[in-house]
Write a protein that holds these residues in place. Structure first.
Motif, short mmCIF file in Angstrom:
data_model
loop_
_atom_site.label_atom_id
_atom_site.label_comp_id
_atom_site.label_asym_id
_atom_site.label_seq_id
_atom_site.Cartn_x
_atom_site.Cartn_y
_atom_site.Cartn_z
N ALA A 69 69.04 24.59 70.87
CA ALA A 69 67.83 24.01 70.69
C ALA A 69 66.53 24.90 71.06
O ALA A 69 66.67 25.48 72.05
CB ALA A 69 67.51 22.68 71.10
N THR A 73 61.96 20.96 71.38
CA THR A 73 62.78 20.08 70.98
C THR A 73 63.54 19.53 72.35
O THR A 73 63.71 18.44 72.59
CB THR A 73 64.04 20.76 70.31
OG1 THR A 73 63.20 21.34 68.92
CG2 THR A 73 65.06 19.60 69.85
N GLU A 147 63.44 17.99 60.83
CA GLU A 147 64.31 18.46 61.55
C GLU A 147 64.12 18.50 63.17
O GLU A 147 65.01 18.34 64.00
CB GLU A 147 64.75 19.91 60.80
CG GLU A 147 65.94 20.53 61.73
CD GLU A 147 66.11 22.01 61.06
OE1 GLU A 147 66.47 22.79 61.77
OE2 GLU A 147 65.91 22.07 59.75
N GLU A 148 62.98 19.06 63.33
CA GLU A 148 62.61 19.32 65.05
C GLU A 148 62.56 17.83 65.58
O GLU A 148 63.10 17.77 66.79
CB GLU A 148 61.38 19.87 64.95
CG GLU A 148 61.35 21.40 64.68
CD GLU A 148 59.87 21.84 64.59
OE1 GLU A 148 59.57 22.95 64.91
OE2 GLU A 148 58.73 21.15 64.15
N LYS A 151 65.98 16.59 65.85
CA LYS A 151 66.86 17.28 67.18
C LYS A 151 66.22 16.74 68.35
O LYS A 151 67.06 16.43 69.43
CB LYS A 151 66.48 18.67 67.25
CG LYS A 151 67.47 19.19 66.18
CD LYS A 151 67.10 20.95 66.20
CE LYS A 151 67.91 21.54 65.20
NZ LYS A 151 67.83 22.94 64.93
N ASN A 154 67.73 13.58 69.28
CA ASN A 154 69.04 13.61 69.39
C ASN A 154 70.12 12.83 68.08
O ASN A 154 70.64 11.99 68.54
CB ASN A 154 69.63 13.17 70.92
CG ASN A 154 71.12 13.97 70.88
OD1 ASN A 154 71.45 14.87 70.48
ND2 ASN A 154 71.93 13.18 72.05
#
Length: 185
Positions: A69, A73, A147-148, A151, A154
């Motif tokens: 990551a 993140t 997406e960030e 992440k 989680n």
């Protein structure tokens, strides 16, 4: 001269170089505090969370893996976990703002309207779950990509998209309910 990347700084933090740690704090503490405050709704508690998050960055720097990551993140995941823990064990509710002294300046009406809309949104956000508030805060307020944000929370991209969709729907319903009843209670 270009400053080193967050990931390069983390390698230095792993070697206990305080200068690198200070650079990371300067870069990322304001955003960490904003995310925490948007979830816990208390600036003092958000400050405590920010401090604790960076203490964890310092103590667990060796566990950071830039192949897994980005630093941001990883940091957001730490901040979110701390905020979720705090809201779960909270035994009191902070007092809402008691009220402000009216401003009689030329743009006072516009500010009053903006303040009222801000209070409406914040009140509607309070009715969301911690995870829903986290999704809204990261995606809409901090500008992270899906997406960030996924992440940082989680989650898979699909699970985050679903959570964000539910959060938006609930937030819209909460705003409508507050507007329909005319009350913030």
């Amino acid at each position: 001269m270009e400053e080193p990347s967050d990931e390069a700084l983390m390698a230095e933090v792993s070697a206990r170089r305080q200068h690198a740690f200070r650079i990371l704090m300067r870069r990322h503490m304001p955003r960490a505090l904003r995310v925490a405050e948007r979830i816990v709704r208390d600036p003092v508690e958000a400050d405590d969370i920010g401090q604790e998050a960076f203490m964890r960055v310092w103590t667990h720097a060796a566990s950071f893996d830039p192949q897994v990551a980005k630093f941001t993140t990883w940091l957001y995941r730490i901040v979110l976990n701390l905020t979720f823990d705090r809201t779960r064990r909270r035994t009191f509710q902070p007092l809402d703002a008691a009220g402000d002294v009216p401003d009689t300046g030329p743009h006072a009406v516009e500010r009053l309207i903006a303040d009222e809309e801000f209070r409406l949104l914040n009140r509607a956000m309070l009715a969301l779950s911690d995870r829903q508030r986290g999704a809204i805060a990261l995606f809409h307020m901090e500008g992270l990509s899906g997406e960030e944000a996924a992440k940082a929370m989680n989650l898979s991209a699909k699970a985050f998209e679903s959570l964000l969709g539910r959060a938006r729907t609930a937030l819209k319903a909460n705003v409508q309910k507050i507007q329909d009843t005319g009350s913030y209670a």
